[in-house]
Design an enzyme around this catalytic site. Structure first.
Site, PDB file in Angstrom:
ATOM      1  N   TYR A  42       0.851  -1.211   0.000  1.00  0.00           N
ATOM      2  CA  TYR A  42       0.000   0.000   0.000  1.00  0.00           C
ATOM      3  C   TYR A  42       0.881   1.252   0.000  1.00  0.00           C
ATOM      4  O   TYR A  42       1.063   1.897   1.045  1.00  0.00           O
ATOM      5  CB  TYR A  42      -0.897   0.025   1.235  1.00  0.00           C
ATOM      6  N   SER A  47      -7.310   6.791   3.273  1.00  0.00           N
ATOM      7  CA  SER A  47      -8.118   7.722   4.060  1.00  0.00           C
ATOM      8  C   SER A  47      -8.271   7.321   5.530  1.00  0.00           C
ATOM      9  O   SER A  47      -7.818   8.032   6.421  1.00  0.00           O
ATOM     10  CB  SER A  47      -9.494   7.867   3.408  1.00  0.00           C
ATOM     11  N   TRP A  48      -8.944   6.174   5.796  1.00  0.00           N
ATOM     12  CA  TRP A  48      -9.189   5.918   7.217  1.00  0.00           C
ATOM     13  C   TRP A  48      -7.933   5.451   7.931  1.00  0.00           C
ATOM     14  O   TRP A  48      -7.780   5.675   9.124  1.00  0.00           O
ATOM     15  CB  TRP A  48     -10.447   5.102   7.454  1.00  0.00           C
ATOM     16  N   ASP A  49      -6.994   4.854   7.171  1.00  0.00           N
ATOM     17  CA  ASP A  49      -5.705   4.513   7.792  1.00  0.00           C
ATOM     18  C   ASP A  49      -5.051   5.767   8.377  1.00  0.00           C
ATOM     19  O   ASP A  49      -4.492   5.739   9.476  1.00  0.00           O
ATOM     20  CB  ASP A  49      -4.737   3.920   6.758  1.00  0.00           C
ATOM     21  N   GLN A 121     -14.002   6.343   2.131  1.00  0.00           N
ATOM     22  CA  GLN A 121     -13.897   5.328   3.194  1.00  0.00           C
ATOM     23  C   GLN A 121     -14.545   5.892   4.472  1.00  0.00           C
ATOM     24  O   GLN A 121     -14.873   7.080   4.523  1.00  0.00           O
ATOM     25  CB  GLN A 121     -12.424   5.005   3.462  1.00  0.00           C
ATOM     26  N   ASP A 188     -13.299  -4.822   2.715  1.00  0.00           N
ATOM     27  CA  ASP A 188     -13.466  -5.142   1.299  1.00  0.00           C
ATOM     28  C   ASP A 188     -14.229  -6.430   0.952  1.00  0.00           C
ATOM     29  O   ASP A 188     -15.208  -6.392   0.242  1.00  0.00           O
ATOM     30  CB  ASP A 188     -12.088  -5.198   0.630  1.00  0.00           C
ATOM     31  N   ARG A 223      -5.906 -12.970   0.483  1.00  0.00           N
ATOM     32  CA  ARG A 223      -6.403 -11.779  -0.209  1.00  0.00           C
ATOM     33  C   ARG A 223      -7.741 -12.099  -0.899  1.00  0.00           C
ATOM     34  O   ARG A 223      -8.106 -13.268  -1.041  1.00  0.00           O
ATOM     35  CB  ARG A 223      -5.382 -11.332  -1.274  1.00  0.00           C
ATOM     36  N   TYR A 379      -8.540 -12.400   4.912  1.00  0.00           N
ATOM     37  CA  TYR A 379      -8.768 -10.957   4.929  1.00  0.00           C
ATOM     38  C   TYR A 379      -9.914 -10.559   5.862  1.00  0.00           C
ATOM     39  O   TYR A 379      -9.843 -10.815   7.049  1.00  0.00           O
ATOM     40  CB  TYR A 379      -9.030 -10.554   3.472  1.00  0.00           C
ATOM     41  N   TRP A 380     -11.007  -9.990   5.344  1.00  0.00           N
ATOM     42  CA  TRP A 380     -12.095  -9.548   6.232  1.00  0.00           C
ATOM     43  C   TRP A 380     -13.156 -10.641   6.415  1.00  0.00           C
ATOM     44  O   TRP A 380     -14.247 -10.381   6.900  1.00  0.00           O
ATOM     45  CB  TRP A 380     -12.736  -8.269   5.671  1.00  0.00           C
ATOM     46  N   GLU A 424      -0.994  -6.841   9.555  1.00  0.00           N
ATOM     47  CA  GLU A 424      -2.259  -6.264   9.091  1.00  0.00           C
ATOM     48  C   GLU A 424      -3.434  -7.007   9.746  1.00  0.00           C
ATOM     49  O   GLU A 424      -4.371  -6.411  10.229  1.00  0.00           O
ATOM     50  CB  GLU A 424      -2.298  -6.384   7.564  1.00  0.00           C
TER      51      GLU A 424
HETATM   52  C1  2M8 Z   1      -7.501  -2.646   2.359  1.00  0.00           C
HETATM   53  O1  2M8 Z   1      -8.107  -2.152   1.162  1.00  0.00           O
HETATM   54  C2  2M8 Z   1      -7.373  -1.844  -0.042  1.00  0.00           C
HETATM   55  C3  2M8 Z   1      -8.345  -1.153  -1.003  1.00  0.00           C
HETATM   56  O2  2M8 Z   1      -8.751   0.058  -0.442  1.00  0.00           O
HETATM   57  C4  2M8 Z   1      -6.786  -3.041  -0.749  1.00  0.00           C
HETATM   58  O3  2M8 Z   1      -7.052  -4.183  -0.365  1.00  0.00           O
HETATM   59  O4  2M8 Z   1      -6.059  -2.819  -1.728  1.00  0.00           O
HETATM   60  C5  2M8 Z   1      -8.566  -2.591   3.456  1.00  0.00           C
HETATM   61  O5  2M8 Z   1      -8.179  -3.325   4.592  1.00  0.00           O
HETATM   62  C6  2M8 Z   1      -8.859  -1.136   3.837  1.00  0.00           C
HETATM   63  O6  2M8 Z   1      -9.724  -1.070   4.930  1.00  0.00           O
HETATM   64  C7  2M8 Z   1      -7.557  -0.393   4.173  1.00  0.00           C
HETATM   65  O7  2M8 Z   1      -7.853   0.965   4.354  1.00  0.00           O
HETATM   66  C8  2M8 Z   1      -6.500  -0.551   3.073  1.00  0.00           C
HETATM   67  C9  2M8 Z   1      -5.124  -0.012   3.475  1.00  0.00           C
HETATM   68  O8  2M8 Z   1      -4.723  -0.522   4.741  1.00  0.00           O
HETATM   69  O9  2M8 Z   1      -6.328  -1.926   2.735  1.00  0.00           O
END
Ligand code: 2M8
Length: 452
Positions: A42, A47-49, A121, A188, A223, A379-380, A424
């Site tokens: 990443y 945003s929310w991070d 987000q 996600d 993922r 993941y989620w 993560e």
């Molecule tokens: C994850 O999401 C991103 C897309 O926005 C991805 O998988 O590429 C999610 O866990 C999201 O909540 C988080 O903000 C982002 C970066 O940590 O990763």
């Protein structure tokens, strides 16, 4: 370290080592002032991070926390939307990048510098801002006055963000915040969205793409699947087709979900924004309180006899069912008391959540192990996320359930110490570290627990 933090839960040397490691991760993931979620996987600002990162940074360096929030808001759209990604032109290797979003080409609301994604987000930024101002006020002196001055100039941007969510995203009949992409929820591939995604049909004109995430996470099972990615990318095409016009999207998007967790966070963020308004002497206190009440009422209206809330698919009217942490939205929304609060605390600690007998640590998985959709490594869909542990311990404390908040925080801290990594997410039964190994929001919540 003051007496309100959790450093005393660990031997002193270990607490210091963990806090130093977490601060180091935030440093390693920085480019200049801006802390990205993780190197490689990443490489832009999310945003929310950024809000959670600021919460951690505020214990170490208030000014740096403010600069991170400011940097994110340089990507704010003219209509008030805070995009979910603000791209770093120097960072390559994330897909979908700015070319695929084409935000500035397609929408006059999007900035052309910096380039951004075209969706948003959860709005946790007011929560981070208020916590930063409070951290500064505890530190006193010029730190306190500088942070308050900053909050005064920053407040209009937050207000414009919240007004965007009210004007463009609050569905009139339910009062829920609607999302047009699962990425907007931040969770996600949560099974909450399986129904809505099953109705997203990628067309043959979906441009070819190459996933980059799998270059950084070797085990693809951690993922989302390629089938899911096709749908994620198709929704980007739909949004571009709509010119990122929110009114058009509300009619055309094949994904349109009333998100109870997003709405609950919006309620809580409005509580904090109203407090900020009062602190900086802004006249919008009652306007923002009204937003909080409306969002809270919307979550309450989606709450069933169990105490858990469910999302709604606006395309079909379908109730999206329980089984994920999002069901605990009423706890996040705030002002839960008495039996309603007790019921949710009992559920959260019960055998289908943090009290499941197979768990390595008593922490709520992202999807209940009692759900048929639970997948412990995906993941989620099952792993435990430190950032949701932070949210629940924060919400429990806010509700006055101090013992439950303390127990959750203590166990969450034990998880990162014993698992041996600021990951993560974590496999709930084995404790294996999953996803990115040094994740910023995990480091940030650890700093907050140990030093905040
Ligand atoms: C994850 O999401 C991103 C897309 O926005 C991805 O998988 O590429 C999610 O866990 C999201 O909540 C988080 O903000 C982002 C970066 O940590 O990763």
């Amino acid at each position: 370290m003051d007496s309100n933090n959790y450093a005393r839960e660990l031997p002193e040397k270990l607490a210091t080592t963990m806090a130093a490691r977490a601060a180091h991760v935030l440093g390693v993931n920085s480019d200049g002032d801006v802390v990205k979620p993780a190197r490689g996987l990443y490489p832009h600002q999310w945003s929310w991070d950024t809000a959670f990162i600021a919460i951690g940074l505020s214990a170490l360096d208030v000014d740096l926390a403010c600069r991170n929030i400011d940097a994110l808001f340089t990507g704010q759209w003219r209509n008030g939307m805070v995009p979910h990604i603000v791209f770093d032109p120097a960072a390559k290797g994330y897909f979908p990048g700015p070319d695929r979003w084409a935000s500035a080409e397609v929408s006059a609301d999007a900035p052309s510098a910096p380039l951004t994604s075209g969706i948003c987000q959860p709005p946790v930024h007011a929560i981070a801002t208020l916590r930063t101002v409070r951290a500064a006020s505890r530190q006193g002196g010029s730190t306190a006055s500088a942070a308050l001055g900053w909050a005064g100039t920053f407040f209009p941007k937050l207000l414009s963000w919240h007004r965007f969510l009210v004007r463009e995203r609050t569905e009139a009949n339910t009062g829920l915040v609607r999302i047009f992409h699962g990425w907007e929820s931040g969770m996600d591939n949560s099974p909450r969205f399986d129904g809505p995604y099953s109705r997203v049909q990628p067309g043959p004109e979906l441009p070819l793409y190459e996933r980059r995430d799998l270059k950084f996470v070797a085990d693809a099972a951690q993922r989302p699947t390629t089938n899911e990615y096709d749908r994620y990318l198709w929704l980007v095409e739909e949004a571009k087709q709509a010119g990122y016009d929110q009114q058009v999207l509300s009619r055309s998007s094949s994904f349109d979900v009333g998100d109870v967790f997003f709405t609950a966070l919006f309620a809580a963020a409005n509580d904090d924004l109203a407090e900020l308004a009062a602190l900086v002497g802004a006249p919008e206190v009652s306007e923002v309180r009204g937003y909080a009440e409306r969002a809270r009422a919307a979550v309450a209206a989606r709450t069933g006899p169990s105490g858990l809330a469910t999302d709604i698919d606006f395309r079909t009217g379908e109730d999206l069912g329980p089984g994920t942490v999002a069901g605990f939205a009423p706890l996040i929304a705030g002002q839960l008391a008495g039996q309603d609060l007790d019921k949710l605390v009992t559920l959260l600690q019960g055998p289908c959540w943090a009290g499941h007998p197979g768990l390595r640590w008593a922490l709520p998985p992202s999807t209940s192990p009692c759900s048929p959709h639970f997948r412990p490594r995906s993941y989620w869909r099952g792993p435990v996320w430190p950032v949701t542990n932070w949210l629940f311990s924060w919400a429990l404390e806010r509700a006055g359930a101090e013992q439950a908040a303390a127990d959750l925080r203590r166990t969450a801290l034990r998880q990162v110490v014993e698992a041996g990594g600021l990951a993560e997410y974590y496999e709930p039964f084995t404790g294996e570290v999953l996803g990115s190994a040094n994740h910023s929001w995990t480091a940030a919540v650890v700093v907050d627990w140990l030093c905040g």
